[in-house]
Design an enzyme around this catalytic site. Structure first.
Site, short mmCIF file in Angstrom:
data_model
loop_
_atom_site.label_atom_id
_atom_site.label_comp_id
_atom_site.label_asym_id
_atom_site.label_seq_id
_atom_site.Cartn_x
_atom_site.Cartn_y
_atom_site.Cartn_z
N ARG A 175 35.71 0.70 -10.66
CA ARG A 175 35.07 1.96 -10.25
C ARG A 175 35.19 2.06 -8.73
O ARG A 175 34.67 1.20 -8.02
CB ARG A 175 33.60 1.97 -10.67
CG ARG A 175 32.82 3.08 -10.01
CD ARG A 175 31.46 3.30 -10.62
NE ARG A 175 31.59 3.89 -11.94
CZ ARG A 175 30.58 4.43 -12.60
NH1 ARG A 175 29.37 4.46 -12.07
NH2 ARG A 175 30.75 4.94 -13.79
N HIS B 258 37.24 10.29 -14.84
CA HIS B 258 36.37 9.31 -15.51
C HIS B 258 36.80 9.22 -16.98
O HIS B 258 36.09 9.64 -17.89
CB HIS B 258 34.91 9.77 -15.38
CG HIS B 258 33.90 8.70 -15.68
ND1 HIS B 258 34.23 7.41 -16.02
CD2 HIS B 258 32.53 8.75 -15.70
CE1 HIS B 258 33.12 6.72 -16.22
NE2 HIS B 258 32.09 7.50 -16.04
N GLN C 191 34.57 7.73 -19.87
CA GLN C 191 33.47 8.59 -20.30
C GLN C 191 33.95 9.61 -21.33
O GLN C 191 33.29 9.85 -22.34
CB GLN C 191 32.87 9.32 -19.09
CG GLN C 191 31.70 10.20 -19.45
CD GLN C 191 30.49 9.40 -19.88
OE1 GLN C 191 30.04 8.51 -19.15
NE2 GLN C 191 29.94 9.68 -21.05
N ASP D 40 27.13 17.93 -15.86
CA ASP D 40 27.08 16.70 -15.06
C ASP D 40 26.31 17.05 -13.77
O ASP D 40 26.08 18.23 -13.47
CB ASP D 40 28.52 16.24 -14.74
CG ASP D 40 28.58 14.92 -13.97
OD1 ASP D 40 27.59 14.18 -13.96
OD2 ASP D 40 29.65 14.65 -13.36
N CYS E 114 27.11 12.96 -19.24
CA CYS E 114 27.55 11.58 -19.03
C CYS E 114 26.42 10.70 -18.51
O CYS E 114 26.47 9.49 -18.69
CB CYS E 114 28.75 11.55 -18.09
SG CYS E 114 28.43 12.19 -16.43
N ARG F 121 29.92 4.53 -25.06
CA ARG F 121 30.72 3.91 -24.00
C ARG F 121 31.16 2.51 -24.46
O ARG F 121 32.30 2.10 -24.26
CB ARG F 121 29.91 3.80 -22.69
CG ARG F 121 29.55 5.12 -22.05
CD ARG F 121 30.76 5.84 -21.51
NE ARG F 121 31.50 5.04 -20.55
CZ ARG F 121 31.19 4.92 -19.25
NH1 ARG F 121 30.16 5.58 -18.74
NH2 ARG F 121 31.91 4.16 -18.43
N1 NVA Z 1 30.32 13.07 -11.41
C1 NVA Z 1 29.44 11.91 -11.42
C2 NVA Z 1 29.61 11.14 -12.67
C3 NVA Z 1 28.68 9.95 -12.81
C4 NVA Z 1 28.91 9.14 -14.02
C5 NVA Z 1 29.72 11.07 -10.20
O1 NVA Z 1 30.89 10.83 -9.89
O2 NVA Z 1 28.75 10.63 -9.56
N1 CP Z 2 28.15 7.81 -17.08
C1 CP Z 2 28.31 6.73 -16.28
O1 CP Z 2 29.42 6.37 -15.92
O2 CP Z 2 27.16 6.12 -15.94
P1 CP Z 2 26.98 4.96 -14.86
O3 CP Z 2 27.21 5.59 -13.50
O4 CP Z 2 25.56 4.49 -15.03
O5 CP Z 2 27.98 3.88 -15.12
#
Ligand code: NVA
Ligand code: CP
Length: 321
Positions: A104, A131, A134, A230, A270, A298
């Site tokens: 990540r 992502h 997800q 989101d 998500c 997930r």
């Molecule tokens: N769009 C959000 C998704 C979190 C799982 C982010 O990147 O923070």
């Molecule tokens: N949806 C998701 O990726 O959650 P986290 O940021 O908690 O991993």
């Protein structure tokens, strides 16, 4: 690893048929978490976080262990990546020890560089652009609630909110790959990159899917099977909190917007969610919401993805039996 080296860096890294197989195996893992244990012997999967996480961290850690492997979870603050060691060098080291690398991070080019220098599969566990893990879980959730994986082609979904973020891009590419009718709505200034829309349209023309990008949230959700949203402020954008909140109020998913979808339409997010902002408590905590199944999925989807990437599913379709 068995077979050709493959990565999952963005949702269109798999074909329609490959995505279908991964989701079918995800359904098997849903039904029986220990259905298969493809990591034979002491194999480690490096799971690296340059941004915070609850779901991704827990689902990969527990998932790798359930597959018979060892999850090596590394945080940016505790690694040399956080002190500027080049991605190329990190890839060269991890690839000699781990059986897969899950990361990540911020820019998509970082996971691409990791993949370029890796001899083991690399998985994007969220970048600023995509992502894909997800979206696999979200498709699995639709399959769970709407008659299986074969019910996905032709199904309609709407994503409403920050249409320029990683989730919007992944719904476009992942939904198009599944052959779905994908609608994305956001305000001017927060719409998807036209190159990603064009790619989604090209995929949809092969899979029988459809793509709509609009500034009208009502047009997007009209008659759909599932509504998604989101956060309006993604990780790394916290400094923009004040300017980002304003343009999105017309895109809040509330009861009025949900009435325009199919009467039995589902709601997914998500997570993490901000009640009273992108979604009201009445929707996310209401009867159409399947967000806790989505979070659990997930685990199942990523176990299936790793099994596919490791080559086991590609070599032996009887895993689906
Ligand atoms: N769009 C959000 C998704 C979190 C799982 C982010 O990147 O923070
Ligand atoms: N949806 C998701 O990726 O959650 P986290 O940021 O908690 O991993």
């Amino acid at each position: 690893m068995n077979g050709e080296l493959r990565h999952m860096l963005r949702d269109d890294d798999v074909t329609h048929e490959e995505q279908r197989q991964i989701l079918e195996l995800g359904m098997r893992f849903r039904a029986d978490r220990l259905h298969r244990r493809p990591f034979e012997g002491p194999q480690a999967v490096a799971v690296i976080f340059d941004k915070p996480s609850t779901r991704t961290r827990s689902s990969f850690s527990i998932g790798v262990a359930e597959l018979g492997g060892y999850p090596l979870v590394i945080d940016k603050s505790g690694s040399q990546l956080g002190r500027g060691e080049p991605v190329e060098d990190t890839a060269r080291v991890l690839t000699r020890m781990a059986s897969a690398i899950v990361w990540r991070t911020f820019g998509q080019e970082r996971v691409e560089t990791m993949a370029e220098y890796s001899t083991v599969p690399v998985v994007n566990a969220l970048t600023d652009q995509f992502h894909p893990c997800q979206v696999l879980a979200d498709l699995l959730t639709l399959a769970q609630h709407r008659g299986g994986v074969d019910a996905l082609p032709g199904m309609s979904i709407a994503y409403v909110g920050d249409a320029s973020n990683n989730m919007a891009n992944s719904y476009l590419l992942g939904g198009a790959t599944a052959g779905m009718d994908v609608r994305v709505a956001g305000p001017y200034g927060f719409l998807p990159d036209p190159q990603i829309v064009a790619k989604a349209e090209a995929i949809a023309s092969d899979t029988g899917g459809r793509i709509l990008v609009t500034t009208d949230p009502r047009e997007a959700v009209s008659g759909v099977d599932c509504v998604f949203t989101d956060t309006w402020v993604s990780m790394g954008e916290e400094a923009e909190y004040a300017i980002r909140s304003k343009p999105f109020w017309d895109y809040q998913v509330n009861d009025a917007l949900m009435t325009l979808a199919k009467p039995d339409a589902l709601f997914q997010h998500c997570l993490p969610a901000y009640r009273g902002k992108e979604v009201t408590a009445s929707v996310i905590d209401g009867p159409r919401s399947v967000v806790w199944d989505e979070a659990e999925n997930r685990l199942h989807a990523q176990k299936a993805l790793l099994t596919w990437l490791m080559g086991q599913l590609r070599a032996d379709e009887s895993l689906l039996a």
